[in-house]
Design an enzyme around this catalytic site. Structure first.
Site, PDB file in Angstrom:
ATOM      1  N   HIS A  99       1.934  -8.558   1.637  1.00 41.66           N
ATOM      2  CA  HIS A  99       3.087  -8.289   2.494  1.00 41.66           C
ATOM      3  C   HIS A  99       4.276  -9.114   2.010  1.00 41.66           C
ATOM      4  O   HIS A  99       4.103 -10.097   1.283  1.00 41.66           O
ATOM      5  CB  HIS A  99       2.797  -8.731   3.939  1.00 41.66           C
ATOM      6  CG  HIS A  99       1.813  -7.893   4.680  1.00 41.66           C
ATOM      7  ND1 HIS A  99       0.677  -8.407   5.266  1.00 41.66           N
ATOM      8  CD2 HIS A  99       1.806  -6.561   4.972  1.00 41.66           C
ATOM      9  CE1 HIS A  99       0.016  -7.431   5.881  1.00 41.66           C
ATOM     10  NE2 HIS A  99       0.668  -6.306   5.713  1.00 41.66           N
ATOM     11  N   CYS A 158       0.211 -14.356  10.043  1.00 36.68           N
ATOM     12  CA  CYS A 158      -0.571 -13.177  10.475  1.00 36.68           C
ATOM     13  C   CYS A 158      -1.316 -13.429  11.774  1.00 36.68           C
ATOM     14  O   CYS A 158      -1.642 -12.485  12.479  1.00 36.68           O
ATOM     15  CB  CYS A 158      -1.668 -12.813   9.477  1.00 36.68           C
ATOM     16  SG  CYS A 158      -1.262 -13.032   7.799  1.00 36.68           S
TER      17      CYS A 158
HETATM   18  C1  CIR Z   1      -5.605  -7.106   5.778  1.00 39.23           C
HETATM   19  O1  CIR Z   1      -5.805  -6.879   4.579  1.00 39.23           O
HETATM   20  O2  CIR Z   1      -5.031  -6.290   6.502  1.00 39.23           O
HETATM   21  C2  CIR Z   1      -6.120  -8.405   6.367  1.00 39.23           C
HETATM   22  N1  CIR Z   1      -7.346  -8.750   5.731  1.00 39.23           N
HETATM   23  C3  CIR Z   1      -5.105  -9.508   6.194  1.00 39.23           C
HETATM   24  C4  CIR Z   1      -3.846  -9.278   6.954  1.00 39.23           C
HETATM   25  C5  CIR Z   1      -2.822 -10.318   6.727  1.00 39.23           C
HETATM   26  N2  CIR Z   1      -1.700 -10.123   7.562  1.00 39.23           N
HETATM   27  C6  CIR Z   1      -0.479 -10.552   7.305  1.00 39.23           C
HETATM   28  O3  CIR Z   1      -0.206 -11.039   6.217  1.00 39.23           O
HETATM   29  N3  CIR Z   1       0.449 -10.364   8.237  1.00 39.23           N
END
Ligand code: CIR
Length: 260
Positions: free
Chosen positions: A166, A253
């Site tokens: 992201h 996150c």
């Molecule tokens: C994913 O790949 O969606 C999760 N394992 C990690 C999400 C991380 N979220 C973020 O950076 N906002």
């Protein structure tokens, strides 16, 4: 002064061990440790004076502790997003009830197909949202978000994301025009007007920090980034992120942060 006085988090479920791992490739998280790390995160936010709402774990959704992705929260509005990966799409319905508690009906908007957008790609700086055009957020999603944010006089700038999951996995905004940058965002023209605090590549993971306004929360074990923060007048608070980092999750996150 705190930049946000409320946070929403979700306790990791046992299924967190099966969270999506597109980047880290360093083994599966340990559930018990992940819960402990999450507890430390909540404790730190609480000690800093932030009111934390803790949602129940959702075993059917391995990545649901990453509440930042299915919603975007701002002072005057909230957006239920549309996560790209099939195992995460329905998280939007699971975050909706708590968003309904904090925002009025006419303040809540949605991203819908064929638009996709995840909160990890949304970085607010004053009245501007930088939104990553990434593997998880597409142009249609950004166009929908731009319309919504425009109603509240926010500008949206779309930024390509190539090396990271992201946008905020590669850059996070601190304050006073200071931006932590890693990888492709170092000297990137999109951020030429910021004072860039450059993260050395071996510490890329630590570019994802949370400036509370009363100290910066950073992942534990990144001495160079810690020194950079101190040199720029910030007080770092470290949280062990060993387990979440294994499934590409960073500090931002794990919460939705807003004023209420
Ligand atoms: C994913 O790949 O969606 C999760 N394992 C990690 C999400 C991380 N979220 C973020 O950076 N906002």
């Amino acid at each position: 002064m705190l930049f946000f006085n409320n946070a929403i988090v979700r306790t990791p479920a046992k299924s967190v061990v099966n969270g999506i791992d597109d980047y880290a490739n360093s083994g599966k998280p340990d559930y018990t440790k992940a819960v402990q790390e999450h507890e430390s995160y909540v404790k730190l936010l609480t000690e800093m004076g932030i009111k934390v709402t803790i949602l129940d774990p959702l075993v059917d959704y391995p990545d649901s502790c990453f509440v930042e992705d299915p919603a975007v929260v701002a002072d005057k509005f909230a957006v239920i997003t549309n996560p790209t990966r099939s195992s995460r799409t329905k998280e939007r319905e699971k975050i909706r009830p708590i968003i309904n508690k904090f925002y009025q009906k006419d303040q809540i908007f949605e991203i819908h197909r064929p638009g996709y957008l995840e909160g990890g790609d949304v970085m607010r700086v004053g009245n501007t949202f930088f939104v990553g055009l990434s593997a998880r957020t597409n142009q249609v999603g950004i166009n929908q978000f731009t319309k919504i944010a425009g109603k509240f006089d926010y500008e949206v700038i779309s930024v390509p994301v190539n090396e990271f999951l992201h946008l905020k996995t590669g850059t996070t905004y601190l304050e006073n025009n200071k931006l932590l940058v890693a990888g492709e965002y170092i000297n990137n023209p999109y951020f030429k007007n910021f004072e860039q605090l450059q993260v050395p590549s071996e510490e890329n993971y630590a570019v994802n920090c949370i400036d509370t306004g009363n100290g910066v929360i950073m992942p534990a074990g990144f001495p160079k980034v810690k020194t950079i923060l101190i040199q720029h007048g910030f007080s770092p608070y470290e949280i062990n992120m060993s387990e979440f980092s294994k499934i590409d999750g960073g500090l931002t996150c794990l919460s939705l942060r807003f004023n209420a």
